[in-house]
Design a protein around this motif. Structure first.
Motif, PDB file in Angstrom:
ATOM      1  N   LEU A 129      39.673  90.928  88.040  1.00 35.15           N
ATOM      2  CA  LEU A 129      38.438  91.575  88.475  1.00 35.15           C
ATOM      3  C   LEU A 129      38.347  92.999  87.944  1.00 35.15           C
ATOM      4  O   LEU A 129      37.288  93.440  87.492  1.00 35.15           O
ATOM      5  CB  LEU A 129      38.353  91.584  90.007  1.00 35.15           C
ATOM      6  CG  LEU A 129      38.159  90.244  90.686  1.00 35.15           C
ATOM      7  CD1 LEU A 129      38.316  90.386  92.193  1.00 35.15           C
ATOM      8  CD2 LEU A 129      36.798  89.679  90.351  1.00 35.15           C
ATOM      9  N   MET A 130      39.459  93.725  87.985  1.00 39.74           N
ATOM     10  CA  MET A 130      39.471  95.103  87.502  1.00 39.74           C
ATOM     11  C   MET A 130      39.261  95.156  85.983  1.00 39.74           C
ATOM     12  O   MET A 130      38.599  96.048  85.478  1.00 39.74           O
ATOM     13  CB  MET A 130      40.780  95.801  87.872  1.00 39.74           C
ATOM     14  CG  MET A 130      40.964  96.029  89.360  1.00 39.74           C
ATOM     15  SD  MET A 130      39.666  97.059  90.054  1.00 39.74           S
ATOM     16  CE  MET A 130      38.827  95.904  91.111  1.00 39.74           C
ATOM     17  N   LYS A 131      39.817  94.194  85.271  1.00 41.48           N
ATOM     18  CA  LYS A 131      39.632  94.132  83.819  1.00 41.48           C
ATOM     19  C   LYS A 131      38.163  93.887  83.493  1.00 41.48           C
ATOM     20  O   LYS A 131      37.590  94.520  82.607  1.00 41.48           O
ATOM     21  CB  LYS A 131      40.502  93.027  83.226  1.00 41.48           C
ATOM     22  CG  LYS A 131      40.447  92.946  81.727  1.00 41.48           C
ATOM     23  CD  LYS A 131      41.352  91.851  81.195  1.00 41.48           C
ATOM     24  CE  LYS A 131      41.261  91.730  79.698  1.00 41.48           C
ATOM     25  NZ  LYS A 131      42.094  90.645  79.170  1.00 41.48           N
ATOM     26  N   ILE A 167      31.996  98.528  82.450  1.00 38.64           N
ATOM     27  CA  ILE A 167      31.711  99.962  82.414  1.00 38.64           C
ATOM     28  C   ILE A 167      31.746 100.466  80.976  1.00 38.64           C
ATOM     29  O   ILE A 167      30.910 101.267  80.567  1.00 38.64           O
ATOM     30  CB  ILE A 167      32.710 100.727  83.306  1.00 38.64           C
ATOM     31  CG1 ILE A 167      32.439 100.408  84.782  1.00 38.64           C
ATOM     32  CG2 ILE A 167      32.629 102.228  83.071  1.00 38.64           C
ATOM     33  CD1 ILE A 167      33.471 100.966  85.732  1.00 38.64           C
ATOM     34  N   LYS A 168      32.714  99.978  80.196  1.00 40.90           N
ATOM     35  CA  LYS A 168      32.817 100.394  78.789  1.00 40.90           C
ATOM     36  C   LYS A 168      31.582  99.967  78.008  1.00 40.90           C
ATOM     37  O   LYS A 168      31.030 100.755  77.228  1.00 40.90           O
ATOM     38  CB  LYS A 168      34.067  99.787  78.154  1.00 40.90           C
ATOM     39  CG  LYS A 168      34.275 100.226  76.740  1.00 40.90           C
ATOM     40  CD  LYS A 168      35.492  99.585  76.124  1.00 40.90           C
ATOM     41  CE  LYS A 168      35.602 100.021  74.673  1.00 40.90           C
ATOM     42  NZ  LYS A 168      36.389  99.143  73.873  1.00 40.90           N
ATOM     43  N   ASP A 206      28.922 102.437  76.124  1.00 37.81           N
ATOM     44  CA  ASP A 206      28.611 102.261  74.709  1.00 37.81           C
ATOM     45  C   ASP A 206      27.113 102.083  74.494  1.00 37.81           C
ATOM     46  O   ASP A 206      26.534 102.655  73.566  1.00 37.81           O
ATOM     47  CB  ASP A 206      29.366 101.064  74.127  1.00 37.81           C
ATOM     48  CG  ASP A 206      30.858 101.312  74.021  1.00 37.81           C
ATOM     49  OD1 ASP A 206      31.282 102.495  74.080  1.00 37.81           O
ATOM     50  OD2 ASP A 206      31.607 100.322  73.891  1.00 37.81           O
ATOM     51  N   ALA A 207      26.481 101.308  75.349  1.00 41.10           N
ATOM     52  CA  ALA A 207      25.033 101.093  75.232  1.00 41.10           C
ATOM     53  C   ALA A 207      24.275 102.384  75.504  1.00 41.10           C
ATOM     54  O   ALA A 207      23.270 102.668  74.848  1.00 41.10           O
ATOM     55  CB  ALA A 207      24.589 100.003  76.194  1.00 41.10           C
ATOM     56  N   ALA A 208      24.772 103.180  76.444  1.00 45.62           N
ATOM     57  CA  ALA A 208      24.109 104.454  76.736  1.00 45.62           C
ATOM     58  C   ALA A 208      24.247 105.411  75.559  1.00 45.62           C
ATOM     59  O   ALA A 208      23.318 106.155  75.242  1.00 45.62           O
ATOM     60  CB  ALA A 208      24.702 105.069  77.993  1.00 45.62           C
TER      61      ALA A 208
END
Length: 70
Positions: free
Chosen positions: A34-36, A42-43, A47-49
């Motif tokens: 789940l954390m992965k 989030i990454k 990147d999209a932002a």
């Protein structure tokens, strides 16, 4: 009202209880997965932002160029 009570609405034993309940619900093997997934999500969002920001700058520049040329 004490300022410290506002910052920490939960006592340390509350956090321990929450962690234990999460371990019981998901199990020890599922939590790293789940954390992965959360980390990769989030990454991808960051990147999209980052990709979106240069596009807006070029769009604003191109719209200013078209207005100035008229």
């Amino acid at each position: 009202m004490n300022f410290l009570t506002i910052l920490t609405p939960f006592a340390p034993w509350h956090w321990i209880l929450v962690i234990l309940v999460i371990l019981l619900l998901f199990g020890g093997k599922k939590i790293p997965e789940l954390m992965k997934g959360l980390g990769s999500g989030i990454k991808e969002f960051k990147d999209a932002a980052r990709e979106d920001k240069p596009e807006t700058k070029t769009e604003n520049t191109s719209s200013n160029n078209t207005t100035n040329s008229n």
